[in-house]
Design a protein around this motif. Structure first.
Motif, PDB file in Angstrom:
ATOM      1  N   GLN A 174       0.775  -1.158   0.107  1.00  0.00           N
ATOM      2  CA  GLN A 174      -0.005   0.051  -0.045  1.00  0.00           C
ATOM      3  C   GLN A 174       0.721   1.247  -0.034  1.00  0.00           C
ATOM      4  O   GLN A 174       0.537   2.323  -0.693  1.00  0.00           O
ATOM      5  N   LEU A 175       2.030   1.161   0.926  1.00  0.00           N
ATOM      6  CA  LEU A 175       2.910   2.352   0.897  1.00  0.00           C
ATOM      7  C   LEU A 175       3.611   2.513  -0.287  1.00  0.00           C
ATOM      8  O   LEU A 175       3.726   3.591  -1.120  1.00  0.00           O
ATOM      9  N   LEU A 176       4.138   1.481  -0.995  1.00  0.00           N
ATOM     10  CA  LEU A 176       4.869   1.582  -2.480  1.00  0.00           C
ATOM     11  C   LEU A 176       3.813   1.946  -3.431  1.00  0.00           C
ATOM     12  O   LEU A 176       4.119   2.524  -4.272  1.00  0.00           O
ATOM     13  N   GLU A 177       2.678   1.503  -3.334  1.00  0.00           N
ATOM     14  CA  GLU A 177       1.413   1.848  -4.336  1.00  0.00           C
ATOM     15  C   GLU A 177       1.400   3.552  -4.534  1.00  0.00           C
ATOM     16  O   GLU A 177       1.365   4.035  -5.370  1.00  0.00           O
ATOM     17  N   ARG A 178       1.357   4.075  -3.159  1.00  0.00           N
ATOM     18  CA  ARG A 178       1.176   5.605  -3.128  1.00  0.00           C
ATOM     19  C   ARG A 178       2.384   6.074  -3.419  1.00  0.00           C
ATOM     20  O   ARG A 178       2.254   7.110  -4.405  1.00  0.00           O
ATOM     21  N   MET A 179       3.326   5.719  -3.155  1.00  0.00           N
ATOM     22  CA  MET A 179       4.863   6.149  -3.845  1.00  0.00           C
ATOM     23  C   MET A 179       5.055   6.178  -5.284  1.00  0.00           C
ATOM     24  O   MET A 179       5.450   6.930  -6.008  1.00  0.00           O
ATOM     25  N   ALA A 180       4.381   5.034  -5.790  1.00  0.00           N
ATOM     26  CA  ALA A 180       4.560   4.577  -7.310  1.00  0.00           C
ATOM     27  C   ALA A 180       3.646   5.776  -8.050  1.00  0.00           C
ATOM     28  O   ALA A 180       4.200   6.319  -9.291  1.00  0.00           O
ATOM     29  N   HIS A 181       2.846   5.982  -7.533  1.00  0.00           N
ATOM     30  CA  HIS A 181       1.648   7.109  -8.224  1.00  0.00           C
ATOM     31  C   HIS A 181       2.598   8.574  -8.199  1.00  0.00           C
ATOM     32  O   HIS A 181       2.150   9.295  -9.240  1.00  0.00           O
ATOM     33  N   LYS A 182       3.465   8.588  -7.498  1.00  0.00           N
ATOM     34  CA  LYS A 182       4.176   9.903  -7.595  1.00  0.00           C
ATOM     35  C   LYS A 182       5.638   9.640  -8.445  1.00  0.00           C
ATOM     36  O   LYS A 182       6.554  10.627  -8.272  1.00  0.00           O
TER      37      LYS A 182
END
Length: 356
Positions: A174-182
């Protein structure tokens, strides 16, 4: 004396540090022993340490990053070929069993990182996680130091590249997904072979190859840029699996790929030779001769130009195979850089108002 494998461990010995004045050497004293008695299985111990700094920096021309973080020293995965094993000698430990059983965890890693990134003099550059030891080795499930580091990096919008052999990376999806969006993260899964029998002894406590490949699929489906690192490529042992790894990674959603030839610096050479004697005695001479062919007649050559890929006919053949397989699989079509444009220092929690 032929070394005896230890279940769940990569190394079959615990030779003294290269800095010790006295060295222990095993020999056959001709006393009878119980052949059925397996060697003792050393337990894993973890020592918490307070690190003085957390970001390591390098200027090696063959490494695509300048900054890295290693939450742990030593690695329970026990990969016998690990180039980081000799670093345990600086702790007066063996590069053998000590490296995979006597671990050190940097409990203050997240606090140090926050202080470093908060410094006005800090210039944001890509940080690599997993450059030396695996940030998702088994003790991460209990200590969560890597997860805390990632939380700080997310807080500062700081780019990070992760390399691991563990499917546990999906715990932070979940954290990695948020960072990937940026455009702040990418993950490379290290898979040298899909043969689970070889992996079971070569890297005994890393995730099984199939589980790693499934992690690539899970991360890719979440929109996280994912690649595969075919490492290490071991001649006459795992090199035949290169194409299968690359095409399986493509099917799982990987976008990029890289490879590293087997590296045997310092103590790793003897440890790897012992491992071959214990698990593949009939292949030992052949494998080591091929290693020498790719290192200019030596076991290892640390020259920046060739240490990752080797030299000679066999090394060139592996490079050609890799490039052709990547082209056919559609890998490495593009690899955009992670951004540093979003980096920000969160406001300090301070009741004192700014003057301006």
């Amino acid at each position: 004396m032929r070394p005896t494998p230890i279940k769940g461990r990569g190394s079959v010995s615990n030779k003294t540090s290269r800095f010790d004045q006295l060295q222990r050497v095993a020999f056959d004293d001709e006393w009878s022993t119980d052949d059925d008695q397996a060697p003792a299985r050393p337990a894993t111990t973890v020592s918490m340490e307070a690190a003085k700094s957390i970001i390591s920096r390098n200027d090696s021309p063959d490494i695509p990053f300048e900054q890295s973080i290693n939450p742990y020293r030593g690695c329970e995965h026990g990969c016998i070929y690990c180039y980081a094993r000799p670093t345990h000698a600086y702790l007066n430990h063996s590069a053998g069993l000590d490296f995979e059983t006597r671990l050190y965890a940097k409990g203050n890693a997240a606090q140090l990182l926050r202080a470093t990134l908060s410094s006005p003099s800090y210039v944001p550059k890509l940080i690599a996680l997993g450059a030396n030891t695996d940030p998702y080795q088994p003790i991460e499930r209990r200590l969560g130091i890597t997860a805390d580091i990632l939380a700080v990096l997310e807080e500062f919008n700081h780019p990070v590249a992760i390399t691991t052999k563990s499917a546990s990376v999906t715990r932070d999806i979940q954290l990695l997904e948020r960072m990937a969006h940026k455009n702040l993260v990418r993950v490379f899964m290290s898979i040298g072979s899909l043969d689970k029998e070889i992996a079971r002894t070569l890297e005994p406590r890393a995730s099984a190859p199939g589980a790693r490949m499934e992690a690539v699929r899970t991360l890719s489906q979440a929109g996280i840029p994912t690649g595969v690192m075919v490492a290490p490529v071991i001649p006459s042992l795992t090199d035949h699996d290169m194409e299968r790894v690359l095409f399986s990674a493509r099917d799982a959603g990987a976008l990029n790929a890289a490879y590293v030839l087997l590296r045997l610096p310092l103590e790793v050479a003897d440890l790897f030779r012992e491992w071959l004697d214990a698990h593949y005695p009939l292949k030992q001479a052949h494998v080591m001769n091929l290693v020498k062919q790719m290192r200019g007649g030596k076991i290892y050559d640390s020259d920046f130009k060739t240490r990752m890929k080797g030299s000679g006919v066999f090394a060139e053949l592996i490079e050609q195979r890799f490039r052709k397989a990547c082209a056919k699989a559609g890998l490495n079509q593009a690899r955009p850089s992670l951004t540093t444009d979003l980096f920000r220092r969160p406001p300090k929690n301070n009741p004192q108002l700014d003057l301006f």
